[in-house]
Design an enzyme around this catalytic site. Structure first.
Site, short mmCIF file in Angstrom:
data_model
loop_
_atom_site.label_atom_id
_atom_site.label_comp_id
_atom_site.label_asym_id
_atom_site.label_seq_id
_atom_site.Cartn_x
_atom_site.Cartn_y
_atom_site.Cartn_z
N ASN A 144 37.44 72.30 26.27
CA ASN A 144 37.14 70.95 25.79
C ASN A 144 35.63 70.84 25.64
O ASN A 144 34.89 71.17 26.57
CB ASN A 144 37.66 69.91 26.79
CG ASN A 144 37.27 68.50 26.43
OD1 ASN A 144 36.11 68.10 26.56
ND2 ASN A 144 38.24 67.73 25.99
N HIS A 149 42.46 76.53 28.72
CA HIS A 149 42.08 75.18 28.29
C HIS A 149 40.60 75.19 27.96
O HIS A 149 39.81 75.88 28.60
CB HIS A 149 42.35 74.19 29.44
CG HIS A 149 41.49 72.95 29.38
ND1 HIS A 149 40.32 72.82 30.11
CD2 HIS A 149 41.61 71.80 28.67
CE1 HIS A 149 39.77 71.65 29.86
NE2 HIS A 149 40.54 71.01 29.00
N GLY A 165 44.30 51.92 21.62
CA GLY A 165 44.65 52.72 20.46
C GLY A 165 44.78 54.21 20.76
O GLY A 165 44.79 55.03 19.85
#
Length: 373
Positions: free
Chosen positions: A138, A136, A329
């Protein structure tokens, strides 16, 4: 490193967007080269109605009618996503942000929320072979800006950049094997250290420790994997994680000119790019080396049990997942992209109980994190 005397005239939000688009392309291309016979990543560009856009690049093998796959692909599921979004952060999200980012100058009692901008790249790679680790990474940039009154909004110059109240970078990369190959852990950590060291001697040891602490599953008493680096709230202000270490370093070597950490926004962005660029060389060679290793049904079973731990952390503890689900959203499919396609939970599983077994050796290092360098 870039010339600090002539920073780019472009706003940081635009520079970050340019960089993550480039990095996404490089990572996806490198992963596709691992398995030329597999379908390419699906590239899904999207627009956020509340403001902004992104692109999700996702890999999964389509299942046949009998549930099997036509090709034993190197990757089982993978996603390399970017998002560049803006809008108004509602009060509940601001409250959560203040709790998660206590050292940042975030205003309180803002009944209508505040404008924000966020850009980042987030990826999770789940190989099919149990001997090839999940990884992973980010890297993200966040801004909170002043809110305009109705009059200001009507009169403001649409080309003028909003006044930034707070900004910071965060991110990291980590490795989650099902079977422990020490040389792989060493390679992963060394590549991240080499990418971090030019920007300060405190970065790798501090962020490595932070990674072990952050990716911890309290109800299991285990870390999610063998770690890497993790950091947040990195800006020009004093940093709680780096401050104490800096004072200790200075007292230990008075007069030393050793660089401890990046200080300016320009230096921090250069560090972010160095760390992001390190992902492919830190991880892809490991997958290439392990993807053809023969494995047994029991090893596949253990891999799925470990993936269950991955799911537990992401859904119960991960701040990014929780914050994303609270954001108006939010693109749920992209947020939950990190979850493996298949996982397993066994009641009172006996796998790993034998400390001398390969499964037991993995459990030892996730229960007792170690230094790899």
């Amino acid at each position: 490193m870039a010339d600090k005397s002539s920073p780019s005239p472009e706003p940081m939000r635009k520079r970050v967007e340019t960089y993550i688009r480039k990095l996404q392309h490089e990572i996806v291309t490198s992963l596709e080269k691992l398995d030329p016979n597999a379908p390419p990543f699906k590239r899904d560009a999207w627009i956020r109605p509340q403001g902004g856009s992104g692109q999700s690049c996702v890999f999964a093998m389509p299942a046949q009618e009998d549930g099997t796959v036509a090709h034993e692909s190197v990757l089982e599921k993978a996603g390399v996503n970017i998002s560049i979004v803006h809008g108004t952060l509602p009060p509940p999200a601001l409250k959560q942000m203040r709790a998660d980012h206590k050292t940042l100058p975030l205003p309180e009692d803002v009944s209508d929320g505040l404008p924000f901008f966020a850009a980042g790249i987030s990826l999770v790679i789940h190989p099919r072979n149990p001997h090839a680790p999940t990884s992973h990474a980010n890297y993200r940039y966040f801004e909170i800006t002043e809110a305009f009154s109705n009059t200001q909004a009507a009169e403001k110059d649409t080309q003028k950049e909003p006044k930034v109240i707070a900004w910071w970078f965060g991110g990291g990369a980590d490795l989650t094997p099902s079977y422990l190959y020490e040389e792989d852990a060493v390679h992963f950590h060394k590549t991240l250290k080499d990418a971090s060291d030019p920007f300060g001697s405190l970065l790798y040891p501090t962020f490595k420790k932070w990674c072990d602490e952050y990716f911890y599953i309290p109800h299991r008493g285990e870390t999610r994997g063998v770690g890497g680096i993790f950091f947040d709230d990195l800006n020009e202000l004093e940093h709680a994680k780096l401050k104490g270490s800096a004072e200790a370093g200075e007292s230990a070597g008075a007069g030393s000119k050793e660089k401890l950490r990046p200080q300016t926004q320009e230096e921090i962005f250069e560090f972010i790019q160095s760390a992001g660029n390190a992902f492919v060389p830190s991880y892809v060679p490991i997958v290439a080396k392990r993807c053809s290793t023969p494995y047994t049904p029991q090893q596949r079973r253990w891999q799925l049990v470990r993936r269950g731990r991955y799911v537990e952390f992401n859904l119960v503890y991960d701040r990014g997942t929780k914050f994303g689900l609270m954001t108006p959203g939010a693109r749920i499919e992209s947020i939950l992209m990190s979850l493996p396609e298949v996982a397993r939970w066994e009641y009172m599983s006996d796998l790993g109980e034998d400390k001398e077994s390969e499964e037991g050796k993995l459990l030892e290092v996730v229960k007792n994190p170690r230094d790899w360098l």
